[in-house]
Design an enzyme around this catalytic site. Structure first.
Site, PDB file in Angstrom:
ATOM      1  N   SER A   1      27.218  41.409  32.336  1.00 28.09           N
ATOM      2  CA  SER A   1      28.659  41.628  32.224  1.00 28.09           C
ATOM      3  C   SER A   1      29.086  42.353  30.958  1.00 28.09           C
ATOM      4  CB  SER A   1      29.402  40.302  32.341  1.00 28.09           C
ATOM      5  OG  SER A   1      28.913  39.371  31.403  1.00 28.09           O
TER       6      SER A   1
ATOM      7  N   HIS B   1      29.309  41.559  39.067  1.00 25.82           N
ATOM      8  CA  HIS B   1      29.623  42.951  38.704  1.00 25.82           C
ATOM      9  C   HIS B   1      28.908  43.981  39.577  1.00 25.82           C
ATOM     10  CE1 HIS B   1      31.879  41.602  35.243  1.00 25.82           C
ATOM     11  NE2 HIS B   1      30.921  40.699  35.080  1.00 25.82           N
TER      12      HIS B   1
ATOM     13  N   LYS C   1      36.700  40.725  41.059  1.00 23.62           N
ATOM     14  CA  LYS C   1      36.406  42.029  40.454  1.00 23.62           C
ATOM     15  C   LYS C   1      36.542  43.121  41.517  1.00 23.62           C
ATOM     16  CE  LYS C   1      34.097  39.613  36.801  1.00 23.62           C
ATOM     17  NZ  LYS C   1      34.322  38.211  37.204  1.00 23.62           N
TER      18      LYS C   1
HETATM   19  N1  PMP Z   1      29.700  35.654  36.480  1.00 17.80           N
HETATM   20  C1  PMP Z   1      29.830  36.753  35.748  1.00 17.80           C
HETATM   21  C2  PMP Z   1      28.615  37.596  35.511  1.00 17.80           C
HETATM   22  C3  PMP Z   1      31.076  37.114  35.223  1.00 17.80           C
HETATM   23  O1  PMP Z   1      31.205  38.220  34.473  1.00 17.80           O
HETATM   24  C4  PMP Z   1      32.198  36.287  35.484  1.00 17.80           C
HETATM   25  C5  PMP Z   1      33.606  36.623  34.988  1.00 17.80           C
HETATM   26  N2  PMP Z   1      33.786  37.495  34.016  1.00 17.80           N
HETATM   27  C6  PMP Z   1      32.010  35.128  36.237  1.00 17.80           C
HETATM   28  C7  PMP Z   1      30.754  34.840  36.723  1.00 17.80           C
HETATM   29  C8  PMP Z   1      33.156  34.200  36.486  1.00 17.80           C
HETATM   30  O2  PMP Z   1      33.909  34.653  37.554  1.00 17.80           O
HETATM   31  P1  PMP Z   1      35.461  34.286  37.672  1.00 17.80           P
HETATM   32  O3  PMP Z   1      36.198  35.192  36.765  1.00 17.80           O
HETATM   33  O4  PMP Z   1      35.765  34.485  39.119  1.00 17.80           O
HETATM   34  O5  PMP Z   1      35.598  32.845  37.274  1.00 17.80           O
END
Ligand code: PMP
Length: 392
Positions: A179, A207, A238
């Protein structure tokens, strides 16, 4: 509670204190955002395919809101499991070509709830050092041993797999696209290791879901590995432009999670309008290939401009483009300078990234045009020179 003030001051001293700022949408221009009176090019949104304002999604959400009401009223095991869930989970299983799927309220809950439902005391989780915090928290909650391996370092993972050979259950967890770095996990090698050591493998496609694979199924499908992944996770926050998350896998896995995943058992179900909106977004994700193609082209263009200019943008090739500047203070100054130039791109600092690797995390969207990106890149270049991140 004086201690809070003291500790916050320590954070502020090293440019690590955070505060919340209000932003609002620019309707009809999904690539932009408003801060106060100013309209800014938004290079910090995860709305990768530009679906967050899609009229067909909004229409379905509005209709469902008017028939089902604002909230779901209870958890899924009580009376919150409204009609749109049944359709969505079947559509997800069909999309991913797996036996079953389960929707969670968000990715954080899915990761933390699934990991803590799969392992416990006496077990071990092997986790990439750069995995998302929601996985790390799931491991802590589970009380299993946490074996962190160096980022994408398969030799280190093998050493740890040998060290913990005798543990009861073994689980390997990884982001597919990381991320904060935008690089890829070595999925083929991970599958080979999980088979050799009899471990379970969980892949987080937050992602990469919607972006890779012929119908946006994700990176595991892109590499033809979907049948080798035991727990396939992705989000709707996303690429889908909405909110929520999914787990795909075997019927047995989903049956287990329905009984054991605490965020599903003890938290209110998503509002039905959100679930119905996700179903509509799924149709668009599967069918509108041009969004993926546009995102690849935008990523290539933006990355090549920044790397040719001499910035350190890591080794990935995805729509997440880190511009690593090192110090927290420099990351903040860079982000402020961008805002003065009409661009929002936030500074990411420790503990989200390792010490000394503070950065601007650019995330691109299919709605950005070449002209907007080249214009932004030229401004980023001149800020880099002015702040001394680039040498003249
Ligand atoms: N996994 C990854 C790799 C993320 O980047 C994120 C959020 N940035 C999440 C899980 C969490 O997802 P959510 O925003 O739907 O809680």
């Amino acid at each position: 509670m004086k201690w809070m003030e003291e500790e916050l001051e320590l954070l502020a001293d090293v440019s690590r204190e955070r505060s919340l700022r209000i932003t609002s949408s620019v309707f009809g221009s999904p690539g932009y955002t408003m801060r106060g009176e100013r309209t800014l090019l938004n290079l910090s949104s995860n709305d990768y395919l530009g679906l967050a304002q899609h009229p067909a999604i909004l229409e379905v959400m509005r209709e469902t809101l008017l028939t089902e009401g604002a909230g779901s009223g209870a958890s899924r095991h009580v009376t919150g499991n409204r009609l749109p869930y049944g359709c969505l989970e079947e559509e997800l299983a069909d999309w991913q070509n797996c036996e079953a799927a389960l929707v969670f309220a968000n990715g954080y809950m899915a990761n933390s709830g699934v990991i803590s439902a799969l392992v416990g005391r006496g077990d071990v989780v092997f986790s990439d050092q750069l995995n998302h915090a929601s996985m790390v928290d799931g491991i802590v909650l589970s009380r299993a041993e946490h074996a962190r391996y160096r980022h994408n370092d398969m030799e280190h993972l093998r050493t740890l797999l040998n060290k913990y050979r005798d543990k009861r259950r073994k689980l390997i967890v990884t982001d597919a696209i990381f991320s904060m770095d935008g690089d890829m996990a070595p999925l083929r090698e991970l599958v080979a290791l999980k088979q050799e050591y009899g471990a379970m493998l969980m892949v987080d496609e937050a992602h990469s879901g919607g972006i890779y694979g012929g119908r946006g199924e994700g990176l595991c499908h892109e590499f033809g590995l979907q049948n080798d992944i035991d727990i396939h996770m992705g989000t709707f926050s996303k690429s889908f432009g909405i909110y929520g998350a999914y787990i795909c896998g075997s019927r047995l896995l989903i049956r287990w999670l329905v009984n054991k995943a605490r965020p599903l058992l003890y938290s209110t179900a998503l509002p039905p309008s959100i679930v119905a909106g996700i179903s509509k977004a799924l149709v668009l994700v599967k069918e509108e290939h041009w969004r993926r193609e546009r995102l690849y082209a935008a990523s290539r263009l933006f990355r090549s401009f920044l790397s040719d200019a001499g910035f350190n943008i890591g080794s990935g090739n995805s729509q997440i483009v880190p511009l690593i500047v090192g110090s927290n203070d420099m990351a903040l100054r860079f982000s402020e300078a961008l805002e003065e130039e009409g661009i929002t791109a936030v500074a990411i600092r420790p503990p989200t990234v390792p010490d000394g690797t503070a950065r601007i995390r650019f995330s691109l969207s299919a709605v950005h045009t070449d002209k907007e990106l080249l214009n932004a890149a030229a401004r980023i270049h001149s800020i880099g020179l002015r702040l001394g991140v680039l040498s003249p």
